[in-house]
Design a protein around this motif. Structure first.
Motif, PDB file in Angstrom:
ATOM      1  N   LYS A 151       0.165  -7.385   7.450  1.00 53.31           N
ATOM      2  CA  LYS A 151       1.219  -8.313   7.029  1.00 53.31           C
ATOM      3  C   LYS A 151       0.546  -9.472   6.296  1.00 53.31           C
ATOM      4  CE  LYS A 151       2.990 -11.317   9.852  1.00 53.31           C
ATOM      5  NZ  LYS A 151       3.091 -11.671  11.269  1.00 53.31           N
ATOM      6  N   PRO A 178       0.115   0.778   5.612  1.00 50.92           N
ATOM      7  CA  PRO A 178       1.331   0.074   5.187  1.00 50.92           C
ATOM      8  C   PRO A 178       1.095  -1.435   5.066  1.00 50.92           C
ATOM      9  CG  PRO A 178       1.805   1.574   7.013  1.00 50.92           C
ATOM     10  CD  PRO A 178       0.311   1.484   6.892  1.00 50.92           C
ATOM     11  N   PHE A 180       3.173  -5.109   4.626  1.00 51.77           N
ATOM     12  CA  PHE A 180       4.416  -5.872   4.628  1.00 51.77           C
ATOM     13  C   PHE A 180       4.142  -7.240   4.032  1.00 51.77           C
ATOM     14  CE2 PHE A 180       5.208  -2.552   7.542  1.00 51.77           C
ATOM     15  CZ  PHE A 180       6.561  -2.277   7.418  1.00 51.77           C
ATOM     16  N   GLN A 182       5.470 -10.760   3.620  1.00 51.50           N
ATOM     17  CA  GLN A 182       6.477 -11.520   4.391  1.00 51.50           C
ATOM     18  C   GLN A 182       6.671 -12.916   3.802  1.00 51.50           C
ATOM     19  OE1 GLN A 182       6.557 -11.154   8.804  1.00 51.50           O
ATOM     20  NE2 GLN A 182       6.210 -13.339   8.741  1.00 51.50           N
ATOM     21  N   TYR A 205       4.930  -8.125  -4.745  1.00 52.83           N
ATOM     22  CA  TYR A 205       5.255  -6.710  -4.518  1.00 52.83           C
ATOM     23  C   TYR A 205       4.630  -5.850  -5.626  1.00 52.83           C
ATOM     24  CZ  TYR A 205       7.740  -2.391  -3.736  1.00 52.83           C
ATOM     25  OH  TYR A 205       8.017  -1.075  -3.496  1.00 52.83           O
ATOM     26  N   ASP A 214       2.249   2.202   0.251  1.00 56.19           N
ATOM     27  CA  ASP A 214       3.332   1.932   1.211  1.00 56.19           C
ATOM     28  C   ASP A 214       3.520   0.414   1.343  1.00 56.19           C
ATOM     29  OD1 ASP A 214       5.115   1.882   3.287  1.00 56.19           O
ATOM     30  OD2 ASP A 214       3.937   3.129   4.641  1.00 56.19           O
ATOM     31  N   SER A 216       6.165  -2.974   1.477  1.00 58.84           N
ATOM     32  CA  SER A 216       7.527  -3.470   1.728  1.00 58.84           C
ATOM     33  C   SER A 216       7.540  -4.981   1.618  1.00 58.84           C
ATOM     34  CB  SER A 216       7.999  -3.117   3.143  1.00 58.84           C
ATOM     35  OG  SER A 216       7.858  -1.753   3.398  1.00 58.84           O
ATOM     36  N   LEU A 218       9.547  -7.910   3.289  1.00 56.51           N
ATOM     37  CA  LEU A 218      10.435  -8.047   4.449  1.00 56.51           C
ATOM     38  C   LEU A 218      10.284  -9.427   5.083  1.00 56.51           C
ATOM     39  CD1 LEU A 218      12.358  -6.157   6.183  1.00 56.51           C
ATOM     40  CD2 LEU A 218      10.430  -5.925   7.734  1.00 56.51           C
TER      41      LEU A 218
END
Ligand code: SF4
Length: 228
Positions: A151, A178, A180, A182, A205, A214, A216, A218
């Motif tokens: 993250k 992955p 993320f 944030q 992004y 992968d 995201s 979020l």
């Protein structure tokens, strides 16, 4: 013994397991001082608990709340790796363990990694934490790679170059880990309804998606839900 700020059940609001009910074991104290930190446990002292008392509290909550998914969080939980190492076998089989960490203490991670199912690792941009942790983050992620997601907290003003450096570290270990992204909550929650909320974060992004498979974007969902 370790300073345990609170043990409670709530909904995970971040990352790969957002929406899952967990039992959170929140330690007090942190080795970093991020400018966006809004977690009182990072600075407030807590009473010390034995691993046995923590195990009893977790088991009781587990029965009441119907979850056996335990998250070690903080502050920085790896400041208390020996305590975590004692709690895991105390709970026995049937429980699964999640570690929410700032990713800066690879030596401590080694002590507990075999008992942890999922590592939620933060990578901190120097813009927010006031120092470069690239070497520590690389070592940490290498140790946790097969059970980690990463993250990175960003704000519209966070330097893209720092973000890209973090992404390169992840990609150098595996492009399948992955990520993320944030948005920092205090800024994100002020965005007016109807505005293109993800606009200021799109550049992060796009930079990540060039190197990783992968990615995201979020926000912290528990802040939106009004959950703990
Ligand atoms: S690592 Fe986490 S708990 Fe520690 S200061 Fe940063 S945001 Fe707060």
């Amino acid at each position: 013994m370790a300073p345990v700020y609170e043990i409670f059940s709530s909904w995970q609001g971040e990352g790969l397991f957002a929406g899952r009910k967990q039992i959170f074991v929140r330690f007090s104290g942190c080795n970093l001082d991020c400018s966006y930190c809004d977690e009182p446990a990072s600075v407030q002292k807590a009473a010390s608990l034995t691993p046995l008392s923590a195990v009893e509290k977790i088991k009781k909550l587990s029965k009441e709340e119907g979850t056996r998914f335990v998250s070690f969080t903080g502050g920085e939980p790896l400041l208390y790796a020996d305590f975590i190492k004692a709690v895991i076998p105390g709970l026995g089989p049937g429980f699964s363990f999640f570690l929410e960490t700032n990713g800066s203490l690879p030596g401590e991670l080694k002590k507990v990694i075999s008992g942890i199912g999922v590592v939620s690792m933060d990578m901190k941009l120097p813009f927010f934490c006031g120092k470069a942790l690239w070497l520590e983050h690389r070592k940490f992620l290498k140790l946790a790679a097969d059970k980690a997601y990463v993250k990175i907290v960003v704000s519209p003003r966070a330097p893209l170059g720092e973000f890209e450096r973090a992404v390169k570290i992840i990609a150098g270990i595996s492009r399948d880990i992955p990520l993320f992204i944030q948005p920092e909550s205090s800024g994100f929650l002020k965005i007016k309804r109807g505005a293109p909320v993800f606009g200021p974060y799109k550049k992060f992004y796009e930079a990540a998606a060039l190197r990783l498979g992968d990615v995201s974007l979020l926000p912290q969902l528990h802040k939106i839900w009004g959950a703990k």
